[in-house]
Design a protein around this motif. Structure first.
Motif, PDB file in Angstrom:
ATOM      1  N   VAL A 192       0.831  -1.191   0.000  1.00 38.11           N
ATOM      2  CA  VAL A 192       0.000   0.000   0.000  1.00 38.11           C
ATOM      3  C   VAL A 192       0.874   1.253   0.000  1.00 38.11           C
ATOM      4  O   VAL A 192       1.860   1.342   0.744  1.00 38.11           O
ATOM      5  N   VAL A 193       0.492   2.225  -0.832  1.00 41.18           N
ATOM      6  CA  VAL A 193       1.186   3.512  -0.909  1.00 41.18           C
ATOM      7  C   VAL A 193       0.224   4.603  -0.439  1.00 41.18           C
ATOM      8  O   VAL A 193      -0.935   4.646  -0.873  1.00 41.18           O
ATOM      9  N   TYR A 194       0.719   5.487   0.448  1.00 36.65           N
ATOM     10  CA  TYR A 194      -0.108   6.548   1.020  1.00 36.65           C
ATOM     11  C   TYR A 194       0.347   7.926   0.525  1.00 36.65           C
ATOM     12  O   TYR A 194       1.472   8.086   0.020  1.00 36.65           O
ATOM     13  N   ASN A 195      -0.507   8.898   0.741  1.00 39.52           N
ATOM     14  CA  ASN A 195      -0.100  10.292   0.541  1.00 39.52           C
ATOM     15  C   ASN A 195       0.813  10.713   1.691  1.00 39.52           C
ATOM     16  O   ASN A 195       1.131   9.915   2.583  1.00 39.52           O
ATOM     17  N   ASP A 196       1.229  11.956   1.699  1.00 40.92           N
ATOM     18  CA  ASP A 196       2.183  12.413   2.709  1.00 40.92           C
ATOM     19  C   ASP A 196       1.655  12.212   4.122  1.00 40.92           C
ATOM     20  O   ASP A 196       2.407  11.793   5.027  1.00 40.92           O
ATOM     21  N   ALA A 197       0.372  12.508   4.359  1.00 35.52           N
ATOM     22  CA  ALA A 197      -0.198  12.372   5.705  1.00 35.52           C
ATOM     23  C   ALA A 197      -0.143  10.927   6.181  1.00 35.52           C
ATOM     24  O   ALA A 197       0.150  10.644   7.352  1.00 35.52           O
ATOM     25  N   GLY A 198      -0.403   9.988   5.287  1.00 37.01           N
ATOM     26  CA  GLY A 198      -0.358   8.579   5.652  1.00 37.01           C
ATOM     27  C   GLY A 198       1.053   8.098   5.910  1.00 37.01           C
ATOM     28  O   GLY A 198       1.301   7.315   6.841  1.00 37.01           O
ATOM     29  N   ARG A 199       2.004   8.574   5.104  1.00 39.50           N
ATOM     30  CA  ARG A 199       3.407   8.168   5.304  1.00 39.50           C
ATOM     31  C   ARG A 199       3.957   8.717   6.616  1.00 39.50           C
ATOM     32  O   ARG A 199       4.634   8.009   7.355  1.00 39.50           O
ATOM     33  N   VAL A 200       3.651   9.977   6.902  1.00 43.63           N
ATOM     34  CA  VAL A 200       4.131  10.585   8.139  1.00 43.63           C
ATOM     35  C   VAL A 200       3.564   9.845   9.357  1.00 43.63           C
ATOM     36  O   VAL A 200       4.252   9.650  10.368  1.00 43.63           O
ATOM     37  N   ALA A 201       2.310   9.389   9.258  1.00 41.24           N
ATOM     38  CA  ALA A 201       1.669   8.685  10.371  1.00 41.24           C
ATOM     39  C   ALA A 201       2.178   7.256  10.530  1.00 41.24           C
ATOM     40  O   ALA A 201       1.874   6.592  11.534  1.00 41.24           O
ATOM     41  N   GLY A 202       2.948   6.787   9.563  1.00 46.17           N
ATOM     42  CA  GLY A 202       3.482   5.428   9.645  1.00 46.17           C
ATOM     43  C   GLY A 202       2.435   4.353   9.456  1.00 46.17           C
ATOM     44  O   GLY A 202       2.541   3.272  10.072  1.00 46.17           O
ATOM     45  N   LEU A 203       1.450   4.613   8.623  1.00 46.52           N
ATOM     46  CA  LEU A 203       0.404   3.619   8.386  1.00 46.52           C
ATOM     47  C   LEU A 203       0.995   2.391   7.689  1.00 46.52           C
ATOM     48  O   LEU A 203       1.988   2.485   6.968  1.00 46.52           O
ATOM     49  N   PRO A 204       0.401   1.226   7.884  1.00 46.59           N
ATOM     50  CA  PRO A 204       1.009  -0.029   7.390  1.00 46.59           C
ATOM     51  C   PRO A 204       1.046  -0.103   5.870  1.00 46.59           C
ATOM     52  O   PRO A 204       0.049   0.182   5.195  1.00 46.59           O
ATOM     53  N   THR A 205       2.184  -0.504   5.361  1.00 50.23           N
ATOM     54  CA  THR A 205       2.347  -0.628   3.907  1.00 50.23           C
ATOM     55  C   THR A 205       2.338  -2.075   3.435  1.00 50.23           C
ATOM     56  O   THR A 205       2.075  -2.334   2.263  1.00 50.23           O
ATOM     57  N   ALA A 206       2.674  -3.012   4.311  1.00 53.06           N
ATOM     58  CA  ALA A 206       2.698  -4.442   3.949  1.00 53.06           C
ATOM     59  C   ALA A 206       1.577  -5.141   4.699  1.00 53.06           C
ATOM     60  O   ALA A 206       1.669  -5.376   5.900  1.00 53.06           O
ATOM     61  N   VAL A 207       0.494  -5.440   3.991  1.00 57.15           N
ATOM     62  CA  VAL A 207      -0.655  -6.083   4.613  1.00 57.15           C
ATOM     63  C   VAL A 207      -1.085  -7.261   3.754  1.00 57.15           C
ATOM     64  O   VAL A 207      -0.667  -7.401   2.601  1.00 57.15           O
ATOM     65  N   PHE A 208      -1.897  -8.106   4.345  1.00 55.73           N
ATOM     66  CA  PHE A 208      -2.581  -9.095   3.527  1.00 55.73           C
ATOM     67  C   PHE A 208      -4.017  -9.218   4.007  1.00 55.73           C
ATOM     68  O   PHE A 208      -4.343  -8.845   5.140  1.00 55.73           O
ATOM     69  N   THR A 209      -4.859  -9.710   3.141  1.00 55.47           N
ATOM     70  CA  THR A 209      -6.269  -9.873   3.451  1.00 55.47           C
ATOM     71  C   THR A 209      -6.621 -11.346   3.515  1.00 55.47           C
ATOM     72  O   THR A 209      -6.041 -12.174   2.808  1.00 55.47           O
ATOM     73  N   LYS A 210      -7.552 -11.668   4.396  1.00 59.39           N
ATOM     74  CA  LYS A 210      -8.163 -12.998   4.442  1.00 59.39           C
ATOM     75  C   LYS A 210      -9.645 -12.802   4.180  1.00 59.39           C
ATOM     76  O   LYS A 210     -10.296 -12.003   4.864  1.00 59.39           O
ATOM     77  N   ALA A 211     -10.185 -13.523   3.229  1.00 57.19           N
ATOM     78  CA  ALA A 211     -11.590 -13.338   2.864  1.00 57.19           C
ATOM     79  C   ALA A 211     -12.253 -14.678   2.604  1.00 57.19           C
ATOM     80  O   ALA A 211     -11.606 -15.622   2.133  1.00 57.19           O
ATOM     81  N   THR A 212     -13.542 -14.760   2.927  1.00 60.24           N
ATOM     82  CA  THR A 212     -14.337 -15.935   2.551  1.00 60.24           C
ATOM     83  C   THR A 212     -14.894 -15.668   1.162  1.00 60.24           C
ATOM     84  O   THR A 212     -16.041 -15.245   0.998  1.00 60.24           O
ATOM     85  N   ALA A 213     -14.064 -15.918   0.169  1.00 64.21           N
ATOM     86  CA  ALA A 213     -14.420 -15.569  -1.200  1.00 64.21           C
ATOM     87  C   ALA A 213     -15.376 -16.570  -1.831  1.00 64.21           C
ATOM     88  O   ALA A 213     -16.193 -16.213  -2.684  1.00 64.21           O
TER      89      ALA A 213
END
Length: 393
Positions: free
Chosen positions: A79-100
């Protein structure tokens, strides 16, 4: 029969949703929306769930890094964020689990554990100091049984490697893991926050409503008969009755032991090792409330070879009990703990017996090698611990 009729009706509803989603996947823009899959998320939806506590933060873009399918569909995202998200240190490496898919939804929804990760990651995770992934969002759509969880990608953030359940733990690894369980159970011992979770008895009843696990476990015994201790062969009905009794004891302990938060599916395949050497637990879908030994027996009996279990058991129970007391739980006597552990030897076996004993119409949830290895370990534990005597069956 009423439960089976109700489940059949729900299956028709879930099937209709699955069909409709193939034709027209639901739009996902707000946190109230539940995507079909991690492959169907949008930057707008990721902004809603990952940036909700950071004013001005937005997801600029994201990429899919791969995935897999099992009891859920797993998709990695960067995930790539804007400046506000990068400064806040929001997670960039995530994964999803879904009942697809339909089978995934019926497996988790029919057992009534589909909301487990939502309960854990959206509230309970913050109350325990354990080695486990962080969760950023989880939601369930009750009509379609769509569900999704957005998690820390610990393979990236912690250099984690996931342990093969067939390998068997070293003593250091299993000691670390049972201490984790002590730190999980202690803070939520008798806590009102877990009161809405299912108990082991309810879980077994829900499972039996759509899967005749007495019959399936008997088939599993036949398919693994060469690995079974000879005294257990032909004892499928007795093993089933003992399992039911064990689940009752885990729900309502005769000595008044309070229920605590349970991982609920704490077998050897749910573990990982970080690059720093710490052992952790993943896959929190099967969350329950019940007796502490439900988790401890499942972990030890599936993860330890029989000779190692016999040699290490006293030390493992002592390590767990010390961690439990240190995390705010009670101080349980060693003799009481050993009896309770013995009483909980049956579900670790039965869970894998009905997994390998599946009918042709059921999904293949685990490799045959894994099922056979864990059945060999757990059946040996029942025999060597004289577990029938412990539950009076």
């Amino acid at each position: 029969m009423n439960a089976k009729v109700q489940l059949a009706a729900k299956a028709a509803t879930v099937g209709a949703h699955c069909l409709a989603e193939r034709i027209r996947p639901p739009a996902v823009r707000t946190a109230a929306d539940v995507p079909v899959s991690g492959r169907r998320v949008t930057a707008e939806w990721l902004t809603a769930v990952l940036c909700r506590d950071v004013p001005g933060a937005e997801v600029s873009s994201f990429t899919v890094t791969g995935g897999s399918r099992g009891t859920s569909e797993r998709v990695g995202l960067r995930v790539v964020y804007n400046d506000a998200g990068r400064v806040a240190g929001l997670p960039t490496a995530v994964f999803t689990k879904a009942t697809a898919g339909f089978a995934q939804r019926m497996l988790l929804g029919g057992a009534d554990v589909i909301s487990g990760e939502r309960h854990f990651f959206m509230g309970l995770r913050q109350r325990v100091d354990i080695e486990a992934p962080q969760g950023y969002w989880a939601a369930v759509d009750p009509a379609s049984w769509r569900s999704i969880t957005v998690l820390e990608d610990i393979a990236v953030t912690k250099g984690a490697t996931f342990l093969a359940p067939t390998t068997g733990f070293t003593k250091g690894e299993i000691v670390d893991l049972v201490q984790n369980l002590g730190r999980l159970h202690g803070p939520l011992w008798g806590a009102p926050a877990i009161a809405t979770l299912k108990t082991p008895r309810q879980y077994s009843e829900n499972t039996d409503a759509f899967l005749d696990f007495r019959k399936r476990a008997a088939v599993g015994m036949q398919r693994s008969r060469e690995l079974m201790p000879p005294p257990l062969l032909g004892e499928a009905d007795r093993l089933h009755d003992a399992t039911i009794r064990s689940m009752q004891l885990s729900t309502d302990s005769p000595n008044g032991t309070a229920r605590t938060l349970l991982h609920g599916d704490c077998h050897a395949g749910q573990t990982y090792r970080t690059a720093a050497g710490a052992m952790g637990l993943c896959d929190w879908q099967g969350l329950l409330q019940g007796n502490w030994a439900f988790d401890v027996a499942y972990l030890i009996n599936t993860g330890c070879e029989p000779d190692a279990r016999k040699a290490w058991l006293d030390d493992l129970l002592d390590a767990y009990l010390d961690a439990l007391a240190g995390a705010g739980g009670p101080r349980i006597a060693a003799s009481e703990a050993l009896l309770t552990y013995r009483q909980h030897a049956f579900w670790p076996y039965t869970a894998w017996a009905f997994t390998i004993g599946r009918a042709v119409y059921q999904p293949k949830m685990q490799p045959v090698e894994t099922c056979l290895t864990l059945m060999r370990r757990t059946a040996a534990a029942i025999h060597e611990l004289d577990a029938f005597e412990a539950v009076g069956v």
